[in-house]
Design a protein around this motif. Structure first.
Motif, PDB file in Angstrom:
ATOM      1  N   GLU A  51      -7.522 -11.104 -11.570  1.00  0.00           N
ATOM      2  CA  GLU A  51      -7.176 -10.548 -10.120  1.00  0.00           C
ATOM      3  C   GLU A  51      -6.159 -11.899  -9.221  1.00  0.00           C
ATOM      4  O   GLU A  51      -6.133 -12.630  -9.083  1.00  0.00           O
ATOM      5  CB  GLU A  51      -8.643 -10.452  -9.741  1.00  0.00           C
ATOM      6  CG  GLU A  51      -9.667  -9.927 -10.098  1.00  0.00           C
ATOM      7  CD  GLU A  51     -10.982  -9.721  -9.831  1.00  0.00           C
ATOM      8  OE1 GLU A  51     -10.922 -11.017  -8.987  1.00  0.00           O
ATOM      9  OE2 GLU A  51     -11.809  -8.901  -9.454  1.00  0.00           O
ATOM     10  N   LYS A  52      -5.490 -11.406  -8.300  1.00  0.00           N
ATOM     11  CA  LYS A  52      -4.889 -11.759  -6.885  1.00  0.00           C
ATOM     12  C   LYS A  52      -4.517 -11.245  -6.479  1.00  0.00           C
ATOM     13  O   LYS A  52      -4.475 -10.055  -6.228  1.00  0.00           O
ATOM     14  CB  LYS A  52      -3.481 -12.619  -7.501  1.00  0.00           C
ATOM     15  CG  LYS A  52      -2.553 -13.545  -6.792  1.00  0.00           C
ATOM     16  CD  LYS A  52      -1.282 -14.111  -7.282  1.00  0.00           C
ATOM     17  CE  LYS A  52      -0.576 -14.360  -6.480  1.00  0.00           C
ATOM     18  NZ  LYS A  52       0.776 -15.194  -6.846  1.00  0.00           N
ATOM     19  N   GLU A  53      -4.758 -11.825  -5.098  1.00  0.00           N
ATOM     20  CA  GLU A  53      -5.175 -11.656  -3.606  1.00  0.00           C
ATOM     21  C   GLU A  53      -3.232 -11.347  -3.243  1.00  0.00           C
ATOM     22  O   GLU A  53      -2.633 -12.631  -3.594  1.00  0.00           O
ATOM     23  CB  GLU A  53      -5.381 -11.646  -2.326  1.00  0.00           C
ATOM     24  CG  GLU A  53      -5.311 -11.403  -1.333  1.00  0.00           C
ATOM     25  CD  GLU A  53      -6.301 -11.759  -0.202  1.00  0.00           C
ATOM     26  OE1 GLU A  53      -5.913 -11.712   0.799  1.00  0.00           O
ATOM     27  OE2 GLU A  53      -7.337 -12.253  -0.750  1.00  0.00           O
ATOM     28  N   ILE A  54      -2.380 -10.106  -3.073  1.00  0.00           N
ATOM     29  CA  ILE A  54      -0.770 -10.551  -3.143  1.00  0.00           C
ATOM     30  C   ILE A  54      -0.875  -9.352  -1.294  1.00  0.00           C
ATOM     31  O   ILE A  54      -1.567  -8.022  -1.537  1.00  0.00           O
ATOM     32  CB  ILE A  54      -0.276  -9.391  -4.015  1.00  0.00           C
ATOM     33  CG1 ILE A  54      -0.127 -10.670  -5.418  1.00  0.00           C
ATOM     34  CG2 ILE A  54       1.126  -9.701  -3.553  1.00  0.00           C
ATOM     35  CD1 ILE A  54       0.493 -10.049  -6.642  1.00  0.00           C
ATOM     36  N   ASP A  55      -0.263 -10.011  -0.430  1.00  0.00           N
ATOM     37  CA  ASP A  55      -0.163  -9.513   0.998  1.00  0.00           C
ATOM     38  C   ASP A  55      -0.915  -9.116   1.084  1.00  0.00           C
ATOM     39  O   ASP A  55      -1.340  -7.686   1.959  1.00  0.00           O
ATOM     40  CB  ASP A  55       1.402  -8.344   0.826  1.00  0.00           C
ATOM     41  CG  ASP A  55       2.595  -8.628   0.475  1.00  0.00           C
ATOM     42  OD1 ASP A  55       2.994  -9.963   0.740  1.00  0.00           O
ATOM     43  OD2 ASP A  55       3.268  -8.308  -0.404  1.00  0.00           O
ATOM     44  N   GLY A  56      -1.932  -9.563   0.900  1.00  0.00           N
ATOM     45  CA  GLY A  56      -3.195  -8.679   1.790  1.00  0.00           C
ATOM     46  C   GLY A  56      -4.090  -8.049   0.905  1.00  0.00           C
ATOM     47  O   GLY A  56      -5.035  -7.721   1.658  1.00  0.00           O
ATOM     48  N   VAL A  94       2.014  -8.910 -14.214  1.00  0.00           N
ATOM     49  CA  VAL A  94       1.138  -8.738 -14.542  1.00  0.00           C
ATOM     50  C   VAL A  94       0.073  -7.472 -14.084  1.00  0.00           C
ATOM     51  O   VAL A  94      -0.147  -6.261 -15.016  1.00  0.00           O
ATOM     52  CB  VAL A  94      -0.097  -9.595 -14.703  1.00  0.00           C
ATOM     53  CG1 VAL A  94      -0.632 -10.257 -13.964  1.00  0.00           C
ATOM     54  CG2 VAL A  94      -1.092  -8.694 -16.136  1.00  0.00           C
ATOM     55  N   PHE A  95       0.883  -6.925 -12.791  1.00  0.00           N
ATOM     56  CA  PHE A  95      -0.121  -6.261 -11.927  1.00  0.00           C
ATOM     57  C   PHE A  95       1.361  -4.981 -12.192  1.00  0.00           C
ATOM     58  O   PHE A  95       0.732  -3.871 -11.025  1.00  0.00           O
ATOM     59  CB  PHE A  95       0.006  -6.437 -10.505  1.00  0.00           C
ATOM     60  CG  PHE A  95      -1.497  -7.685 -10.274  1.00  0.00           C
ATOM     61  CD1 PHE A  95      -2.492  -7.282 -11.365  1.00  0.00           C
ATOM     62  CD2 PHE A  95      -0.686  -9.055 -10.013  1.00  0.00           C
ATOM     63  CE1 PHE A  95      -3.136  -8.676 -10.761  1.00  0.00           C
ATOM     64  CE2 PHE A  95      -1.637  -9.881 -10.051  1.00  0.00           C
ATOM     65  CZ  PHE A  95      -2.468  -9.942 -10.516  1.00  0.00           C
ATOM     66  N   GLY A  96       1.871  -5.011 -12.560  1.00  0.00           N
ATOM     67  CA  GLY A  96       2.994  -3.840 -12.806  1.00  0.00           C
ATOM     68  C   GLY A  96       4.481  -3.495 -11.917  1.00  0.00           C
ATOM     69  O   GLY A  96       5.380  -2.941 -11.914  1.00  0.00           O
ATOM     70  N   GLN A  97       4.163  -4.926 -11.019  1.00  0.00           N
ATOM     71  CA  GLN A  97       5.085  -5.016 -10.203  1.00  0.00           C
ATOM     72  C   GLN A  97       5.378  -6.291  -9.999  1.00  0.00           C
ATOM     73  O   GLN A  97       4.747  -7.310  -9.685  1.00  0.00           O
ATOM     74  CB  GLN A  97       5.097  -4.325  -9.306  1.00  0.00           C
ATOM     75  CG  GLN A  97       6.135  -4.467  -7.427  1.00  0.00           C
ATOM     76  CD  GLN A  97       5.887  -3.757  -7.003  1.00  0.00           C
ATOM     77  OE1 GLN A  97       4.901  -2.691  -6.738  1.00  0.00           O
ATOM     78  NE2 GLN A  97       6.676  -4.064  -5.773  1.00  0.00           N
ATOM     79  N   SER A  98       7.587  -6.775  -9.417  1.00  0.00           N
ATOM     80  CA  SER A  98       7.809  -7.916  -9.677  1.00  0.00           C
ATOM     81  C   SER A  98       7.344  -8.629  -8.121  1.00  0.00           C
ATOM     82  O   SER A  98       7.014  -7.589  -7.107  1.00  0.00           O
ATOM     83  CB  SER A  98       8.498  -7.612 -10.159  1.00  0.00           C
ATOM     84  OG  SER A  98       9.493  -9.380  -9.790  1.00  0.00           O
ATOM     85  N   TRP A  99       6.453  -9.305  -8.082  1.00  0.00           N
ATOM     86  CA  TRP A  99       6.140 -10.255  -6.117  1.00  0.00           C
ATOM     87  C   TRP A  99       7.150 -10.920  -5.844  1.00  0.00           C
ATOM     88  O   TRP A  99       7.616 -12.474  -6.809  1.00  0.00           O
ATOM     89  CB  TRP A  99       5.004  -9.921  -6.165  1.00  0.00           C
ATOM     90  CG  TRP A  99       4.181  -8.810  -6.667  1.00  0.00           C
ATOM     91  CD1 TRP A  99       3.392  -8.514  -7.544  1.00  0.00           C
ATOM     92  CD2 TRP A  99       3.429  -7.928  -6.121  1.00  0.00           C
ATOM     93  NE1 TRP A  99       2.717  -7.135  -8.114  1.00  0.00           N
ATOM     94  CE2 TRP A  99       2.982  -6.827  -6.339  1.00  0.00           C
ATOM     95  CE3 TRP A  99       4.063  -7.493  -4.298  1.00  0.00           C
ATOM     96  CZ2 TRP A  99       2.543  -5.640  -5.354  1.00  0.00           C
ATOM     97  CZ3 TRP A  99       3.628  -6.372  -3.323  1.00  0.00           C
ATOM     98  CH2 TRP A  99       2.880  -5.054  -4.926  1.00  0.00           C
ATOM     99  N   PRO A 100       7.513 -11.398  -5.073  1.00  0.00           N
ATOM    100  CA  PRO A 100       7.398 -10.288  -3.887  1.00  0.00           C
ATOM    101  C   PRO A 100       8.569  -9.635  -4.420  1.00  0.00           C
ATOM    102  O   PRO A 100       9.328  -9.449  -4.685  1.00  0.00           O
ATOM    103  CB  PRO A 100       7.817 -10.801  -2.293  1.00  0.00           C
ATOM    104  CG  PRO A 100       9.228 -12.224  -3.040  1.00  0.00           C
ATOM    105  CD  PRO A 100       8.345 -12.325  -4.386  1.00  0.00           C
ATOM    106  N   ALA A 101       8.785  -8.019  -3.376  1.00  0.00           N
ATOM    107  CA  ALA A 101       9.774  -6.838  -3.858  1.00  0.00           C
ATOM    108  C   ALA A 101      10.894  -7.247  -3.696  1.00  0.00           C
ATOM    109  O   ALA A 101      11.427  -7.632  -2.155  1.00  0.00           O
ATOM    110  CB  ALA A 101       9.237  -5.879  -3.309  1.00  0.00           C
ATOM    111  N   LYS A 102      12.329  -7.343  -4.709  1.00  0.00           N
ATOM    112  CA  LYS A 102      13.528  -7.490  -4.030  1.00  0.00           C
ATOM    113  C   LYS A 102      13.986  -6.251  -2.921  1.00  0.00           C
ATOM    114  O   LYS A 102      13.798  -4.815  -3.392  1.00  0.00           O
ATOM    115  CB  LYS A 102      13.905  -7.525  -5.500  1.00  0.00           C
ATOM    116  CG  LYS A 102      13.562  -9.106  -5.757  1.00  0.00           C
ATOM    117  CD  LYS A 102      14.629  -9.560  -7.500  1.00  0.00           C
ATOM    118  CE  LYS A 102      14.449 -10.417  -8.086  1.00  0.00           C
ATOM    119  NZ  LYS A 102      14.367 -10.081  -9.316  1.00  0.00           N
ATOM    120  N   PRO A 103      14.784  -6.294  -2.034  1.00  0.00           N
ATOM    121  CA  PRO A 103      15.662  -5.673  -1.471  1.00  0.00           C
ATOM    122  C   PRO A 103      16.913  -4.733  -2.027  1.00  0.00           C
ATOM    123  O   PRO A 103      16.998  -5.324  -2.996  1.00  0.00           O
ATOM    124  CB  PRO A 103      16.627  -6.332  -0.162  1.00  0.00           C
ATOM    125  CG  PRO A 103      16.158  -7.308  -0.843  1.00  0.00           C
ATOM    126  CD  PRO A 103      15.346  -7.790  -1.447  1.00  0.00           C
TER     127      PRO A 103
END
Length: 104
Positions: A51-56, A94-103
């Motif tokens: 688990e991890k909190e990302i952008d709230g 691991v959550f299915g998306q690279s964070w932060p999202a690239k513009p």
């Protein structure tokens, strides 16, 4: 009883009591790894969450491996180690998306 009922504690009989029960947890590189106790016959299967909190928003990744152990302590220890390995290899992806999202 089906595999899914055993894994997620369905069915309500004595053999499924404690399936998926929360075990120890560990904070690692900003993530929380939680070991789960998943009985598999007379053994315990490697299973846990990251688990991890990302952008709230709390993100969660569940993982289950085929590895089985004769003791709870051994299963939990290896689960935490596997969680660290997953984080080291994949990080936030691991959550299915690279964070932060690239513009775009």
């Amino acid at each position: 009883m089906s595999f899914w009922k055993k894994l997620f504690g369905g069915g309500g009989d004595e053999s499924s009591a404690g399936a998926g029960a929360s075990g120890p947890h560990e904070d690692y590189k900003g993530f929380t790894i939680r070991a789960a106790l998943v009985p598999a016959g007379s053994e315990y299967q490697l299973s846990g969450t990251i688990e991890k909190e990302i952008d709230g928003v709390m993100k969660r990744h569940d993982f289950v491996r085929a590895d089985r152990f004769s003791s709870k302590d051994e299963a939990q220890s290896f689960t935490l180690a596997k969680g660290r390995q997953i984080i080291d290899e994949q990080g936030d992806a691991v959550f299915g998306q690279s964070w932060p999202a690239k513009p775009n």
